[in-house]
Design a protein around this motif. Structure first.
Motif, PDB file in Angstrom:
ATOM      1  N   THR A   1      41.494  42.799  48.191  1.00  0.00           N
ATOM      2  CA  THR A   1      42.609  41.865  48.176  1.00  0.00           C
ATOM      3  C   THR A   1      42.687  41.018  46.922  1.00  0.00           C
ATOM      4  O   THR A   1      43.752  40.614  46.515  1.00  0.00           O
ATOM      5  CB  THR A   1      42.530  40.933  49.397  1.00  0.00           C
TER       6      THR A   1
ATOM      7  N   LEU B   1      41.860  38.757  36.940  1.00  0.00           N
ATOM      8  CA  LEU B   1      42.299  37.365  37.035  1.00  0.00           C
ATOM      9  C   LEU B   1      42.115  36.617  35.727  1.00  0.00           C
ATOM     10  O   LEU B   1      42.874  35.735  35.405  1.00  0.00           O
ATOM     11  CB  LEU B   1      41.519  36.643  38.131  1.00  0.00           C
TER      12      LEU B   1
ATOM     13  N   PRO C   1      42.957  40.162  43.110  1.00  0.00           N
ATOM     14  CA  PRO C   1      43.324  40.886  41.889  1.00  0.00           C
ATOM     15  C   PRO C   1      42.124  40.940  40.940  1.00  0.00           C
ATOM     16  O   PRO C   1      41.393  39.962  40.806  1.00  0.00           O
ATOM     17  CB  PRO C   1      44.442  40.025  41.299  1.00  0.00           C
TER      18      PRO C   1
ATOM     19  N   ARG D   1      42.536  45.121  59.478  1.00  0.00           N
ATOM     20  CA  ARG D   1      42.069  45.353  58.114  1.00  0.00           C
ATOM     21  C   ARG D   1      40.547  45.500  58.079  1.00  0.00           C
ATOM     22  O   ARG D   1      39.823  44.656  58.565  1.00  0.00           O
ATOM     23  CB  ARG D   1      42.508  44.199  57.212  1.00  0.00           C
TER      24      ARG D   1
ATOM     25  N   VAL E   1      32.836  33.245  42.706  1.00  0.00           N
ATOM     26  CA  VAL E   1      34.186  33.802  42.630  1.00  0.00           C
ATOM     27  C   VAL E   1      35.018  33.227  41.510  1.00  0.00           C
ATOM     28  O   VAL E   1      35.706  33.946  40.808  1.00  0.00           O
ATOM     29  CB  VAL E   1      34.928  33.575  43.963  1.00  0.00           C
ATOM     30  N   VAL E   2      34.921  31.911  41.334  1.00  0.00           N
ATOM     31  CA  VAL E   2      35.811  31.272  40.380  1.00  0.00           C
ATOM     32  C   VAL E   2      35.291  31.240  38.955  1.00  0.00           C
ATOM     33  O   VAL E   2      35.986  30.791  38.065  1.00  0.00           O
ATOM     34  CB  VAL E   2      36.097  29.819  40.807  1.00  0.00           C
TER      35      VAL E   2
ATOM     36  N   PRO F   1      29.733  39.670  50.837  1.00  0.00           N
ATOM     37  CA  PRO F   1      29.811  38.220  51.018  1.00  0.00           C
ATOM     38  C   PRO F   1      29.747  37.510  49.678  1.00  0.00           C
ATOM     39  O   PRO F   1      28.983  37.885  48.797  1.00  0.00           O
ATOM     40  CB  PRO F   1      28.575  37.900  51.864  1.00  0.00           C
ATOM     41  N   LEU F   2      30.562  36.486  49.567  1.00  0.00           N
ATOM     42  CA  LEU F   2      30.696  35.838  48.263  1.00  0.00           C
ATOM     43  C   LEU F   2      30.195  34.415  48.262  1.00  0.00           C
ATOM     44  O   LEU F   2      30.384  33.684  49.232  1.00  0.00           O
ATOM     45  CB  LEU F   2      32.173  35.812  47.876  1.00  0.00           C
TER      46      LEU F   2
ATOM     47  N   ARG G   1      45.331  40.966  60.355  1.00  0.00           N
ATOM     48  CA  ARG G   1      43.973  40.797  59.883  1.00  0.00           C
ATOM     49  C   ARG G   1      42.990  41.632  60.684  1.00  0.00           C
ATOM     50  O   ARG G   1      42.018  42.131  60.174  1.00  0.00           O
ATOM     51  CB  ARG G   1      43.595  39.313  60.005  1.00  0.00           C
TER      52      ARG G   1
END
Lengths: 352, 352
Positions: free
Chosen positions: A57, A62, A59, A34, A45-46, A40-41, A31
């Motif tokens: 990172t 989705l 996909p 990387r 997201v969902v 920032p989220l 980590r």
């Protein structure tokens, strides 16, 4: 289908740590190297309809969209019509025009209605029909889970607004109404569409296919349930053109209706559990159990976590996973994260 | 089907409070008069197989068990067999013995295979068949969502144990393996059962119904997908006795297989999101957003909540609901709950 996890509770953070100690360290190293390119989220997201977060990172595709479903459906029907048009001499039964029959056979197979008024009559046609039935089932499943639900949710807002027009709900009440009774409104909406489809189908069969009323209704029921005994079916050319669209929509509509009833059941169960968790008396034992950092009092976030577990929304396993990361980041072991913690935790290690 | 909630974020705790102020107070009063008889609960509440919590407020039969499914199935088949046995003269087609035919017709209708080798031939029989098809669909849905999944999950543990026998997993690793790959193992398990059922069915049709190999396989495929064109079906008495059990199990098995593939897809999506949330770099903005009580540092529970939101497991709405209760209990407004808080909040009001 919630995740029943009777054995999960045994997964205490301590046991996880000991067994995953070395994995954890390796992960930290990876980590640290990387670079972070993600913005920032928030919890957007969902959301299926929100823009996908631009990250290296996560996909990107989705949420298969309506477009994807439509593309699959077109490919399936396209390939199907071509195949069965070519194989037309190897299909037996009551025939009308070649293209219409190929289309009709495709839809009747895909929706697994299978009247049997047309049936494959050679080894090749039989095996092809089998392949089409399996892929058709998968495709109908895709339409049900992605396309139809998406369409229904779009219309749902309109329905709720129309039904509650006289009550003048504020925007927050409105959203609460939709959230707590989502499945109920979906059921209602699909039920109305289904009624319209049943009436349309029965009328069409009575007028165009000249069936008497009971037979027309019987054929409609046998079709939308995908029974398809085949003693009554669409035998004229115009009948089959209508059938292609009507069968596709109505079988999916009934299946979706049953899905929503199951969802309604889950929703009620969930709401009962939430109501119960929110109204039951908090005891000393609860306070002790909720006090994650054992400092003698329960902070807001600890209380929320405890109640979420009680409601069945999250499990101890979910918490344990995140606690691993927390402990990794909490370099000074203070039990809280501050800016200096994450700076230390995420700074590149001194030796490459 | 997660809950997409693009508009939910607007439901800030403050707006909720203002609009529900009086409801809240009324609820508090009601709550104060209620005696608590429930034992303190851990997160076992949501486990389908754990004992149901004994409480006055939580409905006791939340989880329909296998017994319930079996009871519904028996009632359905019992009523079906009696009805179609009585109506036997009104059913046309290839007949064998009355009882076997009634059973066979029931199962073929319930699973919506609908070969059409037996079909209703009177108004009463037709309407009854329609009713049985609809209730059959609902029943198959119940079997799929409750019975079958329950059975598969029981066997899953055995499969995972067998497959990982050589790796000697510890109990926590073992549970983690099951948790993260639940759907994958279920898929594999049902696929194996399905293969056995297809081979059994094809062999039986070839040997007993004297179909050639391709026809037998074609009939098996047309049956398990519930197509049932009806050009090939079970026409002998012994064939139909076998068919009753085989059709019931195999159609449910294939449907369950497709369900698990969908679950697998969701699981992968979920795991990708969890992986992403756990490995992405924490920024200052994250810390600020996660700091629920604005005290300048992020406690463990706050961090867990923030990450859970990011993973899509919970929403701001879930948190807001529980925060309402928290603020109600936090009588001294200290931002933490202590024993004295809940004593004060739950003590009977001075005036009746």
């Amino acid at each position: 289908m919630e995740n029943p996890n009777s054995l999960k509770e045994s997964l205490l953070p301590s046991s996880l740590e000991s067994s995953h100690g070395h994995h954890q360290k390796a992960a930290v190293k990876r980590r640290r190297f990387r670079r972070c390119r993600s913005a920032p989220l928030t919890d957007r997201v969902v959301n299926g309809d929100g823009p996908a977060p631009s990250s290296e990172t996560i996909p990107t595709s989705l949420h298969p969209s309506l477009k994807k479903v439509a593309a699959f459906l077109s490919i399936y029907l396209g390939v199907g019509v071509i195949c069965f048009y070519i194989l037309e001499p190897q299909i037996a039964g009551k025939k009308t025009s070649d293209v219409v029959d190929a289309f009709y056979f495709c839809v009747v197979t895909m929706t697994t209605v299978g009247y049997g008024d047309l049936f494959p009559d050679s080894v090749l046609a039989k095996l092809l029909a089998c392949a089409f039935a399996f892929s058709g089932m998968a495709l109908v499943g895709l339409v049900l889970s992605e396309g139809a639900d998406y369409l229904v949710e779009k219309q749902e807002v309109l329905l709720v607004r129309a039904l509650n027009a006289h009550q003048k709900l504020g925007p927050s009440d409105f959203m609460k109404e939709i959230e707590t009774k989502k499945a109920a409104y979906k059921c209602l909406l699909v039920f109305i569409v289904l009624l319209v489809l049943i009436i349309t189908g029965t009328t069409f069969l009575a007028l165009v296919e000249k069936l008497d009323f009971v037979d027309a209704f019987y054929c409609v029921c046998a079709t939308i349930t995908t029974l398809g005994y085949g003693d009554r079916s669409f035998s004229s050319e115009e009948g089959r053109v209508f059938a292609v669209f009507w069968i596709l929509v109505s079988t999916i509509c009934l299946a979706q209706f049953f899905l929503y009833i199951a969802e309604l059941h889950t929703e009620r169960r969930q709401n009962a559990l939430i109501q119960w968790a929110l109204t039951r008396r908090v005891t000393n034992t609860d306070l002790e159990a909720a006090d994650m950092d054992n400092n003698g009092h329960v902070e807001a976030a600890e209380f929320v976590l405890y109640k979420l577990k009680e409601m069945g929304k999250i499990t101890q396993e979910d918490i344990s996973l995140i606690m691993e990361e927390f402990e990794e980041l909490d370099v000074d072991q203070s039990g809280t994260l501050s800016l200096s913690d994450i700076k230390l935790a995420q700074s590149p290690p001194p030796i490459r």
